[in-house]
Design a protein around this motif. Structure first.
Motif, PDB file in Angstrom:
ATOM      1  N   UNK A  32      -8.896   6.095 -10.362  1.00 61.27           N
ATOM      2  CA  UNK A  32      -8.914   5.186 -11.508  1.00 61.27           C
ATOM      3  C   UNK A  32      -7.822   4.127 -11.348  1.00 61.27           C
ATOM      4  N   UNK A  33      -7.889   3.145 -12.138  1.00 56.44           N
ATOM      5  CA  UNK A  33      -6.875   2.080 -12.104  1.00 56.44           C
ATOM      6  C   UNK A  33      -5.502   2.677 -12.343  1.00 56.44           C
ATOM      7  N   UNK A  34      -4.529   2.380 -11.476  1.00 52.28           N
ATOM      8  CA  UNK A  34      -3.149   2.811 -11.643  1.00 52.28           C
ATOM      9  C   UNK A  34      -3.033   4.310 -11.847  1.00 52.28           C
ATOM     10  N   UNK A  35      -3.842   5.058 -11.151  1.00 49.61           N
ATOM     11  CA  UNK A  35      -3.730   6.503 -11.364  1.00 49.61           C
ATOM     12  C   UNK A  35      -2.566   7.046 -10.594  1.00 49.61           C
ATOM     13  N   UNK A  36      -2.236   8.241 -10.862  1.00 51.89           N
ATOM     14  CA  UNK A  36      -1.022   8.790 -10.301  1.00 51.89           C
ATOM     15  C   UNK A  36      -1.295   9.964  -9.404  1.00 51.89           C
ATOM     16  N   UNK A  77       0.818  -1.201   0.000  1.00 54.46           N
ATOM     17  CA  UNK A  77       0.000   0.000   0.000  1.00 54.46           C
ATOM     18  C   UNK A  77       0.858   1.259   0.000  1.00 54.46           C
ATOM     19  N   UNK A  78       1.913   1.204   0.781  1.00 53.26           N
ATOM     20  CA  UNK A  78       2.830   2.339   0.794  1.00 53.26           C
ATOM     21  C   UNK A  78       3.361   2.600  -0.609  1.00 53.26           C
ATOM     22  N   UNK A  79       3.695   1.518  -1.302  1.00 60.17           N
ATOM     23  CA  UNK A  79       4.284   1.686  -2.620  1.00 60.17           C
ATOM     24  C   UNK A  79       3.299   2.249  -3.632  1.00 60.17           C
ATOM     25  N   UNK A  80       2.034   2.117  -3.334  1.00 61.55           N
ATOM     26  CA  UNK A  80       1.045   2.686  -4.250  1.00 61.55           C
ATOM     27  C   UNK A  80       1.166   4.191  -4.341  1.00 61.55           C
ATOM     28  N   UNK A  81       1.840   4.782  -3.371  1.00 64.15           N
ATOM     29  CA  UNK A  81       1.958   6.236  -3.366  1.00 64.15           C
ATOM     30  C   UNK A  81       3.368   6.675  -3.626  1.00 64.15           C
ATOM     31  N   UNK A  82       4.092   5.835  -4.286  1.00 64.85           N
ATOM     32  CA  UNK A  82       5.467   6.195  -4.591  1.00 64.85           C
ATOM     33  C   UNK A  82       5.543   7.068  -5.820  1.00 64.85           C
ATOM     34  N   UNK A  83       6.621   7.819  -5.904  1.00 63.53           N
ATOM     35  CA  UNK A  83       6.788   8.716  -7.041  1.00 63.53           C
ATOM     36  C   UNK A  83       6.987   8.014  -8.361  1.00 63.53           C
ATOM     37  N   UNK A  84       7.483   6.794  -8.365  1.00 67.59           N
ATOM     38  CA  UNK A  84       7.797   6.124  -9.627  1.00 67.59           C
ATOM     39  C   UNK A  84       6.616   5.286 -10.103  1.00 67.59           C
ATOM     40  N   UNK A  85       6.254   5.508 -11.358  1.00 65.81           N
ATOM     41  CA  UNK A  85       5.099   4.799 -11.913  1.00 65.81           C
ATOM     42  C   UNK A  85       5.276   3.292 -11.881  1.00 65.81           C
ATOM     43  N   UNK A  86       6.495   2.853 -12.147  1.00 63.71           N
ATOM     44  CA  UNK A  86       6.711   1.401 -12.196  1.00 63.71           C
ATOM     45  C   UNK A  86       6.364   0.738 -10.885  1.00 63.71           C
ATOM     46  N   UNK A  87       6.621   1.438  -9.786  1.00 67.69           N
ATOM     47  CA  UNK A  87       6.320   0.856  -8.480  1.00 67.69           C
ATOM     48  C   UNK A  87       4.832   0.905  -8.212  1.00 67.69           C
ATOM     49  N   UNK A  88       4.240   2.028  -8.566  1.00 70.08           N
ATOM     50  CA  UNK A  88       2.808   2.154  -8.306  1.00 70.08           C
ATOM     51  C   UNK A  88       2.026   1.110  -9.090  1.00 70.08           C
TER      52      UNK A  88
END
Lengths: 508, 298
Positions: free
Chosen positions: B270-274, A471-482
């Motif tokens: 949304x899915x995989x949103x930023x 869950x923490x990683x879902x808010x990381x700056x890098x898209x690959x991690x999210x």
């Protein structure tokens, strides 16, 4: 190893000069690193006289053109003292400025070549000694000036005198890096076949083998080697000779094997297709040797300079694996101890030579990438816990270890369960928190493979409170991690969450 | 030796000769079956395949070994290394966007996370030092029922665990804390809601406008930016508690309205949103801290 012994001796003698020596070494190392970055890494070897302890550049008499000119004059006109004059000349030629003076002097080379090919054996020896000093020059225009002598040097390679042959070889080897013209001429004059027959005929004279392999290694490092030199070498008998001398002689020492191994490394890494070398048994020989060296190292027999042999062997095995089809791997790699030996080498050198440890885990990656057998071996031989313990170490070691573990997880779901039982999940819970993005992404990749493989693994991960990490990683700056953490959570893991309620949530 | 960049045996920079995953048609392993179905899912971001890595002669990975070799050729070899090359250990970092904290030991990371990110209020994103204080915070700040009841009863609990006393107003509690429990008069965990101020509303507007990574998720400075001060979500990161001032006053209604607004207008993720939606929370203690909002996230 005569050269190593000498250096150690030197270091031990000069108590007060130890700091100077250290400083000098450090400067030299820095210069070498810069040279490598500039793709200009070149070394020459100086064969010392029997009476010399160390190369002594400082002269008692003031060096200079005066000496050279007068010596040359004496050489031209004297009769019986030629040998003495030549000896003096060779001493003078140790000095760089004298070298330049020599080659600028008209007829000097002509005179020297005359003495090199004359009827007086002692003069021939001293003449080649002079040429050797010249070849060691750091000025790149000295070597081309010595070209008139090379046809004779090559001819003498098949001669009977060991010392003489050695001098010829090191002279040629020193000349190789200096210019394209020199190499072109040497190739045209047949240096490759000459080296091949030299090694073949003098196989038991290990000093000569060492010198010949050194010379070959100089040729192989040239920038144009892949196009101009390596194809010729591969077609010759040299590769098989190199392989045959690879096992070190216990009495003579490691030196010839070291030179041969580096030659093989340059050959293998310069060509994409190494089928020929594979067919000649390169992989099996190099790996067997690695196994025995690994055994020696683990037993504490760390002979001086053993890593100088281990290093090129690792590279040979690592790179040649890419030419070996998976089906043939077992046939080629006859020694089943290789994985264990590699792991032992990593442990042995982790703290003293981390770069060596890093190359060793690189080889392990290549070994396990497409081979279920070797992946299985790592598990059955209980080598995985040792690898997991290496995960804290950065600078390329832990990222490579994760690759190896991913290779294993990728093969079979049973492997994933075994990896879990060996504690990989809790290790991943730590690596997922590392600052290095590469480590986190690779950890996520392995985690994906493992959780997809079996519900047992997924449940265990959730039990170890892995969900909050993701869950923490879902808010990381890098898209690959999210992307990865979200995918993993939403598609695979949240279904396990139902089993976790507030009450049985582990306390922080 | 330098840092991690020196090793470039990574996906992008190594001379890789990728060998495609060969799915043999007969005897397919279950593992491979599952992976096949996964890879057919267009959204699957995982792409690992085992690869043999080939390294050319001048590769950076080979630098140390080459230097070693040439030192030997130049008679500079010494058997015992004089300066032991430093073996580096990976650092840990808080991965929450906006928190740039880095740690050398895992324990430090855990401590940081527990202190700053574990007990976070879902509504206002403040970080509280403990579950109990979080509970009290939510109750006092975000529970309209509390506000109503507080008009008639003693609702404000003493913050000291085990004391059990309750008070009619915040001020009474504060006096109690100072007199009985010897707390400092400016105790951080006991400011009134009023002191939060307008800064919060302004910041929320900025946040909605921001496109990518939102960095107001946590405080990277100490534990204390809690019940009193607004979360520090200036782009530069947290303010230290010493310098933060809660001067602006807003009415309680304003604040409540702002909080409500946020909750209703936050876009569904949304899915995989930023973008980090305002209402989404996280953390191990999230079940307790966020009162079961986890299920809502989907």
């Amino acid at each position: 190893m005569w050269r190593l012994n000498k250096v150690r001796h030197k270091a031990g003698q000069q108590g007060g000069n130890l700091d100077e020596l250290r400083l000098k070494r450090r400067e030299n190392e820095r210069a070498l690193r810069q040279a490598r970055r500039d793709r200009q890494l070149v070394s020459k070897r100086l064969l010392l006289n029997e009476d010399e302890e160390q190369p002594d550049v400082s002269m008692d008499t003031a060096p200079g053109g005066h000496d050279i000119v007068s010596l040359l004059h004496k050489l031209q006109h004297s009769g019986t003292e030629k040998e003495a004059h030549l000896k003096a000349l060779s001493k003078v030629l140790r000095d760089p400025s004298a070298q330049l003076t020599f080659i600028k002097h008209e007829n000097s080379m002509h005179l020297l070549v005359g003495l090199l090919t004359g009827s007086n054996a002692q003069c021939r020896l001293q003449a080649v000694r002079c040429l050797h000093e010249l070849s060691h020059s750091s000025h790149t225009n000295v070597a081309p000036a010595c070209l008139p002598a090379t046809p004779y040097l090559l001819t003498y390679l098949s001669g009977p005198s060991t010392k003489f042959t050695e001098l010829c070889l090191y002279t040629l080897g020193n000349m190789c890096p200096d210019s394209d013209v020199v190499r072109e001429k040497l190739l045209a004059q047949g240096i490759i076949p000459a080296l091949a027959s030299c090694i073949e005929n003098q196989r038991h004279t290990l000093a000569v083998v060492e010198a010949a392999a050194f010379t070959l290694s100089q040729l192989l490092q040239a920038r144009d080697a892949p196009e101009k030199i390596i194809p010729i070498v591969l077609k010759s008998t040299l590769p098989s000779h190199l392989l045959s001398v690879l096992t070190p002689d216990p009495q003579f020492g490691l030196a010839p094997a070291i030179e041969c191994a580096w030659c093989l490394h340059y050959l293998i890494c310069s060509t994409d297709d190494n089928k020929e070398l594979l067919a000649q048994g390169a992989l099996s020989q190099c790996s067997s040797l690695l196994v025995s060296l690994g055994g020696a190292v683990t037993e504490g027999n760390k002979e001086d300079g053993i890593e100088l042999l281990i290093w090129p062997l690792l590279r040979c095995v690592g790179n040649i694996l890419s030419s070996c089809p998976e089906e043939d791997l077992n046939a080629q790699l006859t020694d089943a101890h290789l994985p264990a030996s590699l792991c032992a080498l990593v442990q042995a050198y982790l703290h003293t030579l981390p770069a060596l440890a890093r190359e060793t885990v690189w080889v392990l990656n290549n070994l396990t990438a497409h081979s279920t057998e070797f992946c299985s071996a790592l598990l059955t031989l209980n080598l995985v816990p040792g690898l997991i313990q290496l995960l804290p170490f950065s600078q390329g070691i832990n990222t490579m270890i994760l690759r190896i573990l991913a290779n294993i997880a990728h093969k079979k779901k049973e492997f994933c369960v075994q990896l879990m039982q060996l504690g990989l999940l809790s290790a991943l819970c730590a690596t997922l928190k590392m600052a290095d993005q590469e480590m986190v992404i690779q950890s996520l990749d392995i985690l994906f493979m493992m959780t997809v493989s079996s519900p047992v693994v997924a449940e265990e991960f959730v039990r170890q409170d892995g969900l909050s990490l993701l869950e923490v990683l879902q808010y990381n700056g890098a898209a690959e991690m999210r992307q990865r953490s979200t995918y993993l959570l939403e598609k695979h893991l949240l279904s396990y969450q139902q089993h976790i309620t507030v009450d049985n949530m582990p306390d922080p | 030796m330098d840092t991690v960049e020196v090793l470039q045996v990574d996906r992008k920079e190594a001379m890789l000769q990728p060998e495609a995953l060969q799915l043999r048609t007969e005897g397919r392993d279950e593992q491979q079956e599952r992976r096949l179905s996964e890879s057919e899912d267009g959204n699957n971001p995982f792409s690992f395949t085992p690869q043999i890595i080939r390294l050319h002669k001048d590769h950076e990975l080979f630098e140390d070994g080459d230097i070693h070799r040439h030192m030997y050729l130049q008679d500079l070899y010494i058997s015992e290394a004089e300066d032991k090359p430093a073996l580096s250990v990976s650092e840990f970092a808080c991965h929450i966007s906006g928190c740039s904290a880095v740690f050398s030991a895992l324990e430090e990371y855990e401590h940081h996370y527990n202190a700053l990110h574990r007990h976070v209020c879902c509504s206002c994103r403040r970080s509280l030092p403990s579950a109990r204080l979080l509970d009290i915070h939510i109750q006092e700040w975000h529970d309209s029922l509390f506000t109503i009841l507080a008009q008639k009863q003693d609702m404000y609990q003493c913050l000291v665990e085990g004391c059990g006393q309750t008070f009619r107003t915040n001020k009474h509690r504060k006096d109690h804390l100072i007199r009985i429990h010897k707390y400092p008069p400016d105790f951080r965990f006991d400011k009134t809601k009023k002191e939060r101020g307008r800064r919060e509303t302004k910041r929320k507007e900025q946040k909605d406008a921001a496109m990518e990574v939102v960095d107001d998720v946590c405080e990277s400075e100490g534990v204390c930016e809690v019940m009193c001060n607004s979360p520090s979500d200036e782009p530069e990161g947290g303010e230290s508690m010493e310098t933060h001032e809660c001067e602006e006053k807003a009415s309680a209604e304003d604040v409540l309205a702002a909080a409500q607004d946020t909750e209703s207008t936050a876009p569904r993720k949304p899915q995989y949103s930023y973008r980090i939606p305002n209402t989404v929370c996280f953390g191990h203690g999230s079940v307790r801290g966020f009162r079961g909002r986890r299920g809502r996230r989907k």
